[in-house]
Design a protein around this motif. Sequence first.
Motif, PDB file in Angstrom:
ATOM      1  N   VAL A   1       2.280   9.282  -6.248  1.00  0.00           N
ATOM      2  CA  VAL A   1       2.829  10.627  -6.045  1.00  0.00           C
ATOM      3  C   VAL A   1       3.980  10.879  -7.011  1.00  0.00           C
ATOM      4  O   VAL A   1       4.089  11.961  -7.599  1.00  0.00           O
TER       5      VAL A   1
ATOM      6  N   LEU B   1      -6.348   5.462  -5.278  1.00  0.00           N
ATOM      7  CA  LEU B   1      -5.970   4.160  -4.749  1.00  0.00           C
ATOM      8  C   LEU B   1      -7.106   3.445  -4.020  1.00  0.00           C
ATOM      9  O   LEU B   1      -6.911   2.372  -3.464  1.00  0.00           O
TER      10      LEU B   1
ATOM     11  N   VAL C   1      -4.971  11.092  -3.576  1.00  0.00           N
ATOM     12  CA  VAL C   1      -4.382   9.808  -3.196  1.00  0.00           C
ATOM     13  C   VAL C   1      -5.488   8.817  -2.831  1.00  0.00           C
ATOM     14  O   VAL C   1      -5.505   7.672  -3.306  1.00  0.00           O
TER      15      VAL C   1
ATOM     16  N   SER D   1       2.277   1.779  -3.366  1.00  0.00           N
ATOM     17  CA  SER D   1       1.263   2.308  -4.278  1.00  0.00           C
ATOM     18  C   SER D   1       1.117   3.818  -4.117  1.00  0.00           C
ATOM     19  O   SER D   1       0.963   4.549  -5.095  1.00  0.00           O
ATOM     20  N   VAL D   2       1.183   4.298  -2.870  1.00  0.00           N
ATOM     21  CA  VAL D   2       1.108   5.732  -2.615  1.00  0.00           C
ATOM     22  C   VAL D   2       2.313   6.434  -3.237  1.00  0.00           C
ATOM     23  O   VAL D   2       2.172   7.453  -3.934  1.00  0.00           O
TER      24      VAL D   2
ATOM     25  N   MET E   1      -1.265   7.054   6.077  1.00  0.00           N
ATOM     26  CA  MET E   1      -0.177   6.542   5.262  1.00  0.00           C
ATOM     27  C   MET E   1       0.735   7.667   4.762  1.00  0.00           C
ATOM     28  O   MET E   1       1.962   7.579   4.831  1.00  0.00           O
ATOM     29  N   CYS E   2       0.142   8.761   4.285  1.00  0.00           N
ATOM     30  CA  CYS E   2       0.935   9.889   3.780  1.00  0.00           C
ATOM     31  C   CYS E   2       1.730  10.540   4.903  1.00  0.00           C
ATOM     32  O   CYS E   2       2.883  10.956   4.706  1.00  0.00           O
TER      33      CYS E   2
ATOM     34  N   ALA F   1      -5.578   7.031   3.976  1.00  0.00           N
ATOM     35  CA  ALA F   1      -4.659   7.762   3.105  1.00  0.00           C
ATOM     36  C   ALA F   1      -3.892   8.812   3.899  1.00  0.00           C
ATOM     37  O   ALA F   1      -2.674   8.991   3.708  1.00  0.00           O
TER      38      ALA F   1
ATOM     39  N   ARG G   1       0.829  -1.193   0.000  1.00  0.00           N
ATOM     40  CA  ARG G   1       0.000   0.000   0.000  1.00  0.00           C
ATOM     41  C   ARG G   1       0.871   1.254   0.000  1.00  0.00           C
ATOM     42  O   ARG G   1       0.602   2.216  -0.722  1.00  0.00           O
ATOM     43  N   ALA G   2       1.956   1.237   0.797  1.00  0.00           N
ATOM     44  CA  ALA G   2       2.865   2.381   0.835  1.00  0.00           C
ATOM     45  C   ALA G   2       3.533   2.592  -0.522  1.00  0.00           C
ATOM     46  O   ALA G   2       3.681   3.729  -0.994  1.00  0.00           O
TER      47      ALA G   2
END
Length: 274
Positions: A43, A58, A54, A38-39, A68-69, A65, A35-36
């Motif tokens: 970006v 996703l 984001v 994918s972020v 995670m960000c 989100a 998941r990280a």
Amino acid sequence: MTIRKPLATARRAHPGTPAPADSDTSGEPVSVSERALSVLDFVAASGRVGLMDVAGALGLPKATASRMCSQLEAQHWLSRDVADRSFSPGPRLLKMALATLERDPRRELRHQVLAELVGEIDETCNLTVLDGLQVRYLDRVETHWPLRTQLEAGSHVPLHATASGKMYLALMPADKRAAVLQHAHFAQLTEFTLTQPEALEKACAQIRIDGYSADIEEFMLGLIGMAVPILDDKGECRATMALHAPTARMKPKDALAALPALRRAAERVRPLLF
């Protein structure tokens, strides 16, 4: 870069019961690391995005989100703009991108383009990338002349006092450029160095009109430089093709005469970068 499939939102079956692993549309579990990535992927491909961008791209809940960000920002993988709260690639992600470019098997092809450019204009030429608030020589080919400035590939030079650096400044988003001009410290390297925000902004406006940037003894007395941008598919300046030479051998009119060769080389290198 590709964007991963939207992630399914985890649901708790009962208070106190651990949530099941997130899954993609195929039903396969999706790990936190995936998941990280994918972020970061999204970006890096977008350049600058808001939190809702984001989450929407996703398939993540806004809270997920945001968490995670924030974690990626704390680890310097992402940077957050204090003005509009958007996210952009952070120093660790940029460092990884530079390292990847330097080890790219297409490096020899780029170097060949530089070598042929040097053979055509008979002066030192550089392929540069932006590295934080400095310019980094991704590759470089020296002229054969004994009178020259020795700067190895990998060297850093100032953003405000070089042809490449001013090109990056000129083509930055206006809000980012304003923040840099207001808060960065610009050293007076020679009597010709521009250090005041107003003077640099005026120079940037002219660069956008001209399509090239020049350094006439702003970085080093007796040195002239010229740069043209290398744009990605979104029109963002991701690299520059540049030359520099002693003023004893190259005058401004000579540097201008070399612009067509610089632009041809930039076009040849572009598909070898992105």
